[in-house]
Motif scaffolding. Structure first.
Motif, PDB file in Angstrom:
ATOM      1  N   UNK A 230      42.539  42.065  37.402  1.00  0.00           N
ATOM      2  CA  UNK A 230      42.740  42.152  35.969  1.00  0.00           C
ATOM      3  C   UNK A 230      41.874  43.239  35.366  1.00  0.00           C
ATOM      4  N   UNK A 231      41.887  43.370  34.023  1.00  0.00           N
ATOM      5  CA  UNK A 231      41.059  44.372  33.361  1.00  0.00           C
ATOM      6  C   UNK A 231      39.577  44.036  33.529  1.00  0.00           C
ATOM      7  N   UNK A 232      38.706  45.024  33.378  1.00  0.00           N
ATOM      8  CA  UNK A 232      37.269  44.808  33.590  1.00  0.00           C
ATOM      9  C   UNK A 232      36.687  43.656  32.790  1.00  0.00           C
ATOM     10  N   UNK A 233      37.151  43.493  31.536  1.00  0.00           N
ATOM     11  CA  UNK A 233      36.599  42.417  30.710  1.00  0.00           C
ATOM     12  C   UNK A 233      36.927  41.047  31.299  1.00  0.00           C
ATOM     13  N   UNK A 234      38.157  40.912  31.798  1.00  0.00           N
ATOM     14  CA  UNK A 234      38.571  39.645  32.382  1.00  0.00           C
ATOM     15  C   UNK A 234      37.786  39.366  33.668  1.00  0.00           C
ATOM     16  N   UNK A 235      37.580  40.397  34.487  1.00  0.00           N
ATOM     17  CA  UNK A 235      36.826  40.209  35.729  1.00  0.00           C
ATOM     18  C   UNK A 235      35.381  39.825  35.429  1.00  0.00           C
ATOM     19  N   UNK A 236      34.799  40.436  34.412  1.00  0.00           N
ATOM     20  CA  UNK A 236      33.424  40.092  34.028  1.00  0.00           C
ATOM     21  C   UNK A 236      33.349  38.646  33.559  1.00  0.00           C
ATOM     22  N   UNK A 250      31.569  38.636  44.139  1.00  0.00           N
ATOM     23  CA  UNK A 250      31.413  40.039  44.525  1.00  0.00           C
ATOM     24  C   UNK A 250      32.528  40.851  43.884  1.00  0.00           C
ATOM     25  N   UNK A 251      32.166  42.023  43.400  1.00  0.00           N
ATOM     26  CA  UNK A 251      33.114  42.922  42.720  1.00  0.00           C
ATOM     27  C   UNK A 251      33.534  44.016  43.682  1.00  0.00           C
ATOM     28  N   UNK A 252      34.816  44.239  43.830  1.00  0.00           N
ATOM     29  CA  UNK A 252      35.337  45.311  44.670  1.00  0.00           C
ATOM     30  C   UNK A 252      36.420  46.051  43.896  1.00  0.00           C
ATOM     31  N   UNK A 253      36.019  47.094  43.186  1.00  0.00           N
ATOM     32  CA  UNK A 253      36.992  47.907  42.449  1.00  0.00           C
ATOM     33  C   UNK A 253      37.746  47.090  41.430  1.00  0.00           C
ATOM     34  N   UNK A 283      31.801  41.033  55.509  1.00  0.00           N
ATOM     35  CA  UNK A 283      31.474  41.898  54.374  1.00  0.00           C
ATOM     36  C   UNK A 283      31.071  41.055  53.169  1.00  0.00           C
ATOM     37  N   UNK A 284      31.712  39.903  52.989  1.00  0.00           N
ATOM     38  CA  UNK A 284      31.284  38.995  51.930  1.00  0.00           C
ATOM     39  C   UNK A 284      29.839  38.565  52.151  1.00  0.00           C
ATOM     40  N   UNK A 285      29.498  38.276  53.410  1.00  0.00           N
ATOM     41  CA  UNK A 285      28.123  37.894  53.737  1.00  0.00           C
ATOM     42  C   UNK A 285      27.172  39.020  53.375  1.00  0.00           C
ATOM     43  N   UNK A 286      27.539  40.240  53.763  1.00  0.00           N
ATOM     44  CA  UNK A 286      26.662  41.379  53.507  1.00  0.00           C
ATOM     45  C   UNK A 286      26.457  41.586  52.008  1.00  0.00           C
ATOM     46  N   UNK A 287      27.542  41.516  51.254  1.00  0.00           N
ATOM     47  CA  UNK A 287      27.441  41.704  49.803  1.00  0.00           C
ATOM     48  C   UNK A 287      26.619  40.587  49.182  1.00  0.00           C
ATOM     49  N   UNK A 288      26.819  39.357  49.642  1.00  0.00           N
ATOM     50  CA  UNK A 288      26.072  38.231  49.100  1.00  0.00           C
ATOM     51  C   UNK A 288      24.567  38.401  49.335  1.00  0.00           C
ATOM     52  N   UNK A 289      24.215  38.997  50.474  1.00  0.00           N
ATOM     53  CA  UNK A 289      22.814  39.149  50.823  1.00  0.00           C
ATOM     54  C   UNK A 289      22.159  40.369  50.187  1.00  0.00           C
ATOM     55  N   UNK A 290      22.935  41.447  50.007  1.00  0.00           N
ATOM     56  CA  UNK A 290      22.327  42.723  49.589  1.00  0.00           C
ATOM     57  C   UNK A 290      22.884  43.292  48.293  1.00  0.00           C
ATOM     58  N   UNK A 291      24.063  42.860  47.897  1.00  0.00           N
ATOM     59  CA  UNK A 291      24.700  43.479  46.740  1.00  0.00           C
ATOM     60  C   UNK A 291      25.384  44.792  47.053  1.00  0.00           C
ATOM     61  N   UNK A 292      25.364  45.209  48.344  1.00  0.00           N
ATOM     62  CA  UNK A 292      25.986  46.455  48.767  1.00  0.00           C
ATOM     63  C   UNK A 292      27.256  46.164  49.550  1.00  0.00           C
ATOM     64  N   UNK A 293      28.085  47.193  49.719  1.00  0.00           N
ATOM     65  CA  UNK A 293      29.269  47.098  50.563  1.00  0.00           C
ATOM     66  C   UNK A 293      29.010  47.781  51.889  1.00  0.00           C
TER      67      UNK A 293
END
Length: 295
Positions: A230-236, A250-253, A283-293
């Motif tokens: 959805x639009x950025x506002x909805x995702x936020x 986690x946000x991916x684009x 990758x979900x694990x990595x993002x959850x732990x570091x905030x990076x992709x």
């Protein structure tokens, strides 16, 4: 490896790294470019020298006894360094001699490596005429010609198309089944999930989590994720509501994913609206732990 540090000027590429690889295990080093994976591999082969800490391979200290260590391990580099003017068989024969395979055993060692890499019918082909996938298989065969106790794979399928990558995965899985100890660096999520008994997730030169893939998922991401578009506002808004309910997102684009979706109460599920359920990944694990992709 114990408390290993490697710096390049003001950049700390490896930062107090502790790493053990038990015999017979395939350990995957997973992380984005710049996490320290390739630097770790270069130190294990004494192409780069640690600033501090200790590296021991099968009882040999590196770099002090790096020649002895190299004799009992096989290395598949990220870059193709085959002699393109030699045939497949000749490339393997050269390495069999360099690794001091006894003369009476060299032919058998080469034939065995050809069979392992499914290159028997290409044995007399000049290497320059091989496809990219066949050359990668030859690199693996070359690393196995002296029956090493440990094999290092540095981004073994980088740059290959999906079909060729699958072929390499089958070859690496065969090593694992055969009881060869393997240390493999990768930034491909599926590669780590499919091939590794244990995965060590690296970020900024350190291992931040290590376990079997399934246990990493259980501990940090759960079984499923709900993905919303959805639009950025909805995702936020979705991220805020899920976060307030105690769920990691986690946000991916163009999307946001809510982890551990299997635990979402019906009321929250209804409030967030239609989401696409998918299996959780490393990758979900990595993002959850570091905030990076991982990319």
């Amino acid at each position: 490896m114990r408390a290993v540090v490697k710096r390049y000027g003001s950049l700390t590429a490896v930062d107090g790294l502790d790493l053990d690889v038990p015999a017979g295990v395939c350990l995957g080093l997973l992380g984005p470019n710049g996490a320290g994976k390739s630097t770790t591999m270069r130190m294990l082969t004494a192409q780069s020298i640690a600033d501090s800490g200790r590296i021991t391979i099968l009882g040999y200290d590196v770099p002090g006894a790096s020649k002895q260590a190299r004799a009992v391990m096989g290395v598949v580099p990220q870059e193709d360094n085959l002699d393109i003017e030699l045939t497949v068989r000749q490339n393997l024969a050269v390495f069999a001699r360099l690794y001091r395979v006894p003369a009476r055993e060299r032919r058998g060692a080469v034939d065995r490596a050809l069979a392992l890499a499914d290159l028997v019918d290409r044995a007399d082909t000049v290497t320059a005429n091989l496809s990219g996938g066949m050359r990668r298989r030859l690199l693996v065969a070359r690393a196995l010609v002296h029956r090493p106790q440990l094999v290092l794979l540095d981004e073994p399928t980088v740059g290959l198309d999906p079909q060729v990558r699958q072929e390499l995965w089958s070859l690496i899985a065969g090593l694992r089944t055969g009881g060869v100890t393997v240390l493999m660096s990768t930034h491909y999520i599926e590669e780590a999930e499919r091939l590794a008994d244990d995965v060590a997730i690296m970020s900024h030169g350190r291992v931040i989590a290590r376990d079997a893939p399934a246990r990493l998922l259980d501990a940090h991401a759960g079984r499923t994720a709900a993905e919303y578009y959805g639009p950025p506002e909805r995702l936020a808004e979705i991220a805020a509501q899920a976060g307030a309910a105690g769920f990691t997102t986690r946000r991916t684009g163009p999307s946001v994913s809510v982890l551990r979706a299997e635990n979402m109460p019906a009321e929250l599920d209804e409030r967030l609206g239609a989401g696409v359920r998918r299996a959780a990944t490393l990758e979900d694990v990595f993002v959850a732990l570091t905030g990076e992709r991982v990319e």
